[in-house]
Design a protein around this motif. Sequence first.
Motif, mmCIF file in Angstrom:
data_model
loop_
_atom_site.group_PDB
_atom_site.id
_atom_site.type_symbol
_atom_site.label_atom_id
_atom_site.label_comp_id
_atom_site.label_asym_id
_atom_site.label_seq_id
_atom_site.Cartn_x
_atom_site.Cartn_y
_atom_site.Cartn_z
ATOM 1 N N GLY A 11 0.828 -1.205 0.000
ATOM 2 C CA GLY A 11 0.000 0.000 0.000
ATOM 3 C C GLY A 11 0.856 1.246 0.000
ATOM 4 O O GLY A 11 1.006 1.889 1.020
ATOM 5 N N GLY A 12 1.487 1.553 -1.130
ATOM 6 C CA GLY A 12 2.371 2.713 -1.226
ATOM 7 C C GLY A 12 3.826 2.307 -1.039
ATOM 8 O O GLY A 12 4.202 1.165 -1.286
ATOM 9 N N ASN A 13 4.654 3.252 -0.584
ATOM 10 C CA ASN A 13 6.080 2.986 -0.379
ATOM 11 C C ASN A 13 6.291 2.325 0.976
ATOM 12 O O ASN A 13 6.010 2.922 2.003
ATOM 13 N N VAL A 14 6.806 1.095 0.961
ATOM 14 C CA VAL A 14 6.987 0.325 2.183
ATOM 15 C C VAL A 14 8.481 0.236 2.493
ATOM 16 O O VAL A 14 9.238 -0.390 1.757
ATOM 17 N N SER A 15 8.890 0.878 3.580
ATOM 18 C CA SER A 15 10.292 0.894 3.978
ATOM 19 C C SER A 15 10.692 -0.452 4.571
ATOM 20 O O SER A 15 9.954 -1.047 5.352
ATOM 21 N N LEU A 72 3.167 -7.649 -5.339
ATOM 22 C CA LEU A 72 4.627 -7.505 -5.276
ATOM 23 C C LEU A 72 5.225 -7.474 -6.675
ATOM 24 O O LEU A 72 6.133 -6.686 -6.949
ATOM 25 N N GLN A 73 4.740 -8.313 -7.557
ATOM 26 C CA GLN A 73 5.283 -8.338 -8.921
ATOM 27 C C GLN A 73 4.959 -7.056 -9.693
ATOM 28 O O GLN A 73 5.608 -6.748 -10.684
ATOM 29 N N SER A 74 3.986 -6.302 -9.222
ATOM 30 C CA SER A 74 3.633 -5.025 -9.855
ATOM 31 C C SER A 74 4.330 -3.849 -9.172
ATOM 32 O O SER A 74 3.986 -2.696 -9.413
ATOM 33 N N SER A 75 5.301 -4.142 -8.323
ATOM 34 C CA SER A 75 5.984 -3.127 -7.524
ATOM 35 C C SER A 75 7.411 -2.911 -8.006
ATOM 36 O O SER A 75 7.907 -3.640 -8.860
ATOM 37 N N ASP A 76 8.075 -1.908 -7.430
ATOM 38 C CA ASP A 76 9.482 -1.633 -7.700
ATOM 39 C C ASP A 76 10.281 -1.767 -6.415
ATOM 40 O O ASP A 76 9.819 -1.343 -5.343
ATOM 41 N N PHE A 77 11.493 -2.314 -6.517
ATOM 42 C CA PHE A 77 12.435 -2.364 -5.404
ATOM 43 C C PHE A 77 13.400 -1.198 -5.578
ATOM 44 O O PHE A 77 13.955 -1.005 -6.659
ATOM 45 N N THR A 126 4.893 -0.134 -3.762
ATOM 46 C CA THR A 126 3.744 -0.931 -4.183
ATOM 47 C C THR A 126 2.647 0.005 -4.680
ATOM 48 O O THR A 126 2.645 1.199 -4.362
ATOM 49 N N PRO A 127 1.711 -0.519 -5.471
ATOM 50 C CA PRO A 127 0.602 0.321 -5.922
ATOM 51 C C PRO A 127 -0.174 0.902 -4.733
ATOM 52 O O PRO A 127 -0.436 0.199 -3.749
ATOM 53 N N VAL A 128 -0.490 2.184 -4.810
ATOM 54 C CA VAL A 128 -1.235 2.853 -3.743
ATOM 55 C C VAL A 128 -2.586 2.173 -3.566
ATOM 56 O O VAL A 128 -3.275 1.870 -4.541
ATOM 57 N N GLY A 129 -2.941 1.906 -2.322
ATOM 58 C CA GLY A 129 -4.215 1.272 -2.019
ATOM 59 C C GLY A 129 -4.218 -0.238 -2.156
ATOM 60 O O GLY A 129 -5.233 -0.886 -1.932
ATOM 61 N N SER A 130 -3.081 -0.822 -2.521
ATOM 62 C CA SER A 130 -3.014 -2.279 -2.692
ATOM 63 C C SER A 130 -2.881 -2.981 -1.345
ATOM 64 O O SER A 130 -2.547 -2.365 -0.336
ATOM 65 N N SER A 131 -3.169 -4.273 -1.356
ATOM 66 C CA SER A 131 -2.999 -5.086 -0.147
ATOM 67 C C SER A 131 -2.666 -6.509 -0.558
ATOM 68 O O SER A 131 -2.911 -6.915 -1.690
#
Length: 156
Positions: A11-15, A72-77, A126-131
């Motif tokens: 849900g957004g940028n996860v540190s 996760l696969q739709s996210s950036d590291f 991660t995409p905003v609002g995702s879970s």
Amino acid sequence: ELFINTEFSSGGNVSLLDGNTTQQKGVTNFDGNRLENGRFFVIEALTLLYGEAADGTKVWDVTYNKALPAVLQSSDFVVRQNGEIIVKLPVAAIENAKKSTEDYYRVLGALAVIEPTQTIEMMIETPVGSSITPATSGHKSFVRVLLRGFETYVKR
């Protein structure tokens, strides 16, 4: 290798690092969100693993062998230091590298250097609002990041 094992929620940028986490076997070998004085690390490859376990499970007791969820696969590291992006890769590219070669890691096209004593930001965007909903009710999501490379010190 540098590594981080941590509980994860999207849900957004996860540190993945914070200043309160200290080197601890099975958790991380970062000193909070930085490397000690004189300790440079050169990243040549990385991988990201996913696991699920009951709430309250210690990160070192999680088996990181589950397929990466679509979120996760739709996210950036991302690794950032001194206001500069050192590494930014789609998680899908990291995962695809594991499938297309016999190597466990996504090899970077160039070496990336993490400097000592400077704050390191490491996150998954991660995409905003995702879970992420774990397969078993009451379980939590966990990620393991492994940065392959080598440590070097300035001549003393």
